[in-house]
Design an enzyme around this catalytic site. Structure first.
Site, PDB file in Angstrom:
ATOM      1  CG  LEU A 109      -9.754   2.952  -6.983  1.00 48.55           C
ATOM      2  CD1 LEU A 109      -8.571   3.400  -6.543  1.00 48.55           C
ATOM      3  CD2 LEU A 109     -11.000   4.259  -7.480  1.00 48.55           C
ATOM      4  N   GLY A 111     -10.963   1.150 -13.433  1.00 40.50           N
ATOM      5  CA  GLY A 111     -10.372   1.826 -14.974  1.00 40.50           C
ATOM      6  C   GLY A 111      -9.854   1.203 -15.176  1.00 40.50           C
ATOM      7  N   GLY A 112      -8.702  -0.176 -14.776  1.00 38.72           N
ATOM      8  CA  GLY A 112      -7.402  -0.375 -15.796  1.00 38.72           C
ATOM      9  C   GLY A 112      -8.004  -1.526 -16.393  1.00 38.72           C
ATOM     10  CD  GLN A 186     -11.022   6.674 -13.608  1.00 43.27           C
ATOM     11  OE1 GLN A 186     -10.726   5.716 -13.860  1.00 43.27           O
ATOM     12  NE2 GLN A 186     -10.398   7.529 -12.887  1.00 43.27           N
ATOM     13  N   GLY A 217      -6.933   9.542 -13.083  1.00 46.44           N
ATOM     14  CA  GLY A 217      -6.176   9.273 -11.950  1.00 46.44           C
ATOM     15  C   GLY A 217      -7.244   8.678 -11.368  1.00 46.44           C
ATOM     16  CG  HIS A 218      -6.479   6.641  -7.749  1.00 53.53           C
ATOM     17  ND1 HIS A 218      -5.857   7.132  -6.967  1.00 53.53           N
ATOM     18  CD2 HIS A 218      -5.731   5.169  -8.123  1.00 53.53           C
ATOM     19  CE1 HIS A 218      -4.737   6.970  -7.314  1.00 53.53           C
ATOM     20  NE2 HIS A 218      -4.680   5.510  -7.553  1.00 53.53           N
ATOM     21  CB  ILE A 247     -10.749  -3.554  -8.992  1.00 57.93           C
ATOM     22  CG1 ILE A 247     -12.174  -5.089  -8.238  1.00 57.93           C
ATOM     23  CG2 ILE A 247     -10.373  -3.718  -9.866  1.00 57.93           C
ATOM     24  CD1 ILE A 247     -13.191  -5.361  -8.402  1.00 57.93           C
ATOM     25  CG  ASP A 248      -4.383  -4.341  -9.225  1.00 52.76           C
ATOM     26  OD1 ASP A 248      -4.760  -3.532  -7.915  1.00 52.76           O
ATOM     27  OD2 ASP A 248      -4.091  -3.690 -10.064  1.00 52.76           O
ATOM     28  CE  LYS A 391      -1.212  -2.182  -8.681  1.00 51.95           C
ATOM     29  NZ  LYS A 391      -2.226  -1.944  -9.162  1.00 51.95           N
TER      30      LYS A 391
END
Length: 503
Positions: A109, A111-112, A186, A217-218, A247-248, A391
């Site tokens: 994921l 997207g962030g 997305q 959102g995922h 991914i993080d 994070k």
């Protein structure tokens, strides 16, 4: 049977609410059509698919009254629905590892953005260890698998409109690596005004206001993966499962024992969905948890919990595990469930206030919420090491330190650390942005014997500092503390003012 005034009023209210709902929906559809007419043909085609998904979500949002969860119906999941990892591991490795891997796809994921850590662009492009970014480490891990077992595991990145362009530019550097990389985007949904429940966007074009849009959102993975054509392409190549993770999360590596568990089930008892969960600590009280609800295994997120029960939800005793968002999902099952329109993901209403003070809402869904729609779904209680998210810069300090060793893109806890628990690190606001954080360390301290570190205020660290036990460093407003090179702090509280200047 005679009708009371209350009955009549209730009936009239319901009818009124139904009319109001219809009006909201019709107004929304009109606005979306107007927006589409402002886009060019290619964009119209993509956005129409996005808007179809958004309309379904908006329709369900208007239908839902009150909390989606009846607290009294919640119970702990049955014993056998969450398996300890040791039991999965005891079954051993696949007989033919390459054949098992060839049926797997790794999805990250992506997207962030890195904004919460003060970085521009995709979060996956932040350097986390020895100049390697999250994306570098992911590619190294999968390439290592492919080379070691002579396999062909592709990497799929779910980007958002925020990260797609920058990610694609960087992908060229992996063209000679032994890993096929695919991307899909997305959806792009319109933020809606909290009062009018209408989109705040005025047009679709590149000049349109970027604040007016959001990636939903995922949970959107099922729709956007299917719409992109990539799901069908991978199925045609004989792929059977995807391993999805953020991914993080540096702990989310391909686990061959879980893969073997999936592959070894008889065809009619195939497990279509595994959610990796891990034991909750006080740091994880907000994480989603698995419950049994109406005889199905279900993900319960904090946003769905009625206010009166939030403290109960956060309790470590009642809800002992939380979702790591490492998920293993059957590809044919995704196709079946999505095409039958049977996902029914709970809606997360995310309120935001934009820079100008406008209150908007985003309608989102979570990928793990689909667990209830899949057959023979299972939770696997994995070791904490499979959950290593970055994070904040406090997390970054841990993964950059000698607590972890790096091999083939994977981080593992150093053999030299006696306790396998991760220290608790809390860096103050002077360290929030990566650039600031890096300036404050001449190099990363030795943290092998650290239990707890709190740093607040204007603090810097010289070279080869060693931190052990519990260390608390507090520089009051206007003061500064320079921890000298070579200092060893064990169970110390440092406060006041300590300046070390070049002579």
């Amino acid at each position: 049977m005679s009708l009371t005034v209350a009955d009549l009023t209730r009936g009239a209210m319901t009818e009124f609410q139904e009319k109001l709902r219809q009006q909201h929906e019709e107004s929304m559809h009109r606005e979306l059509e107007t927006l589409l007419s402002s886009a060019d043909l290619k964009e119209q085609e993509i956005s129409r698919k996005d808007f179809d998904g958004f309309k379904k979500l908006f329709h369900r949002f208007l239908q839902v009254k009150g909390p989606a969860i009846d607290w009294a119906k919640i119970s702990r999941p049955p014993e056998d629905s969450i398996q300890p990892y040791e039991r999965i591991r005891a079954k051993g490795l696949p007989g033919d590892i390459a054949a098992a891997l060839n049926k797997l796809v790794v999805v990250k994921l992506n997207g962030g953005l890195g904004t919460s850590m003060g970085c521009k662009g995709p979060k996956s492009l932040i350097s986390v260890r020895s100049e390697n970014t999250f994306l570098d480490l992911t590619v190294q891990q999968i390439e290592h698998l492919n080379k070691t077992y002579n396999a062909d595991v592709p990497l799929v990145l779910m980007n958002s409109f925020n990260t797609d362009e920058d990610t694609k530019k960087i992908l060229q550097k992996y063209s000679h690596h032994r890993v096929k990389i695919h991307t899909f985007n997305q959806s792009r949904y319109p933020r809606i005004n909290k009062e009018s429940l209408l989109p705040i966007a005025k047009s679709m074009g590149p000049d349109g206001d970027s604040e007016a849009w959001y990636p939903p959102g995922h949970g959107d993975i099922y729709a956007s993966f299917s719409n992109s054509g990539l799901l069908d392409k991978l199925l045609s190549e004989g792929k059977e499962y995807i391993f999805v993770s953020n991914i993080d999360n540096l702990g989310a590596t391909v686990d061959l024992y879980i893969l073997q568990h999936l592959m070894s089930q008889p065809q009619d008892k195939r497990c279509e969905f595994i959610m990796e969960v891990t034991d909750k600590t006080r740091a994880d009280v907000k994480g989603g948890t698995l419950i049994e609800y109406e005889e199905r295994l279900r993900l319960l997120e904090i946003a769905q919990v009625p206010k009166a029960h939030v403290d109960e939800f956060k309790s470590v005793t009642k809800f002992k595990i939380f979702n790591t968002n490492n998920l293993w999902i059957s590809l044919p099952a995704i196709k079946r469930v999505y095409e039958a329109n049977a996902l029914d993901l709970e809606i997360i209403v995310n309120p935001k206030t934009l820079d100008g003070g406008l209150n908007v809402i985003q309608l989102e869904t979570a990928v793990g919420a689909a667990i209830k729609s899949f057959k023979n779904a299972l939770g696997v209680n994995v070791p904490r090491s499979r959950f290593l998210p970055v994070k904040t810069t406090s997390d970054l300090l841990l993964v950059m330190s000698n607590l972890y060793s790096l091999e083939a893109g994977s981080l593992t806890m150093s053999q030299r650390r006696e306790f396998k628990t991760t220290p608790h690190v809390k860096l103050g606001s002077s360290f929030t942005k990566v650039q600031e954080y890096l300036k404050r360390f001449d190099n990363i301290p030795d943290m092998l014997e650290l239990d707890h570190l709190t740093v607040s205020g204007d603090v810097t660290f010289g070279k080869n500092v060693s931190l052990k036990g519990t260390v608390i460093i507090i520089a009051n407003h206007g003061d500064r503390i320079d921890i000298p090179a070579g200092a060893m702090l064990e169970n110390k509280i440092v406060s006041g003012n300590l300046r070390i200047l070049d002579h």
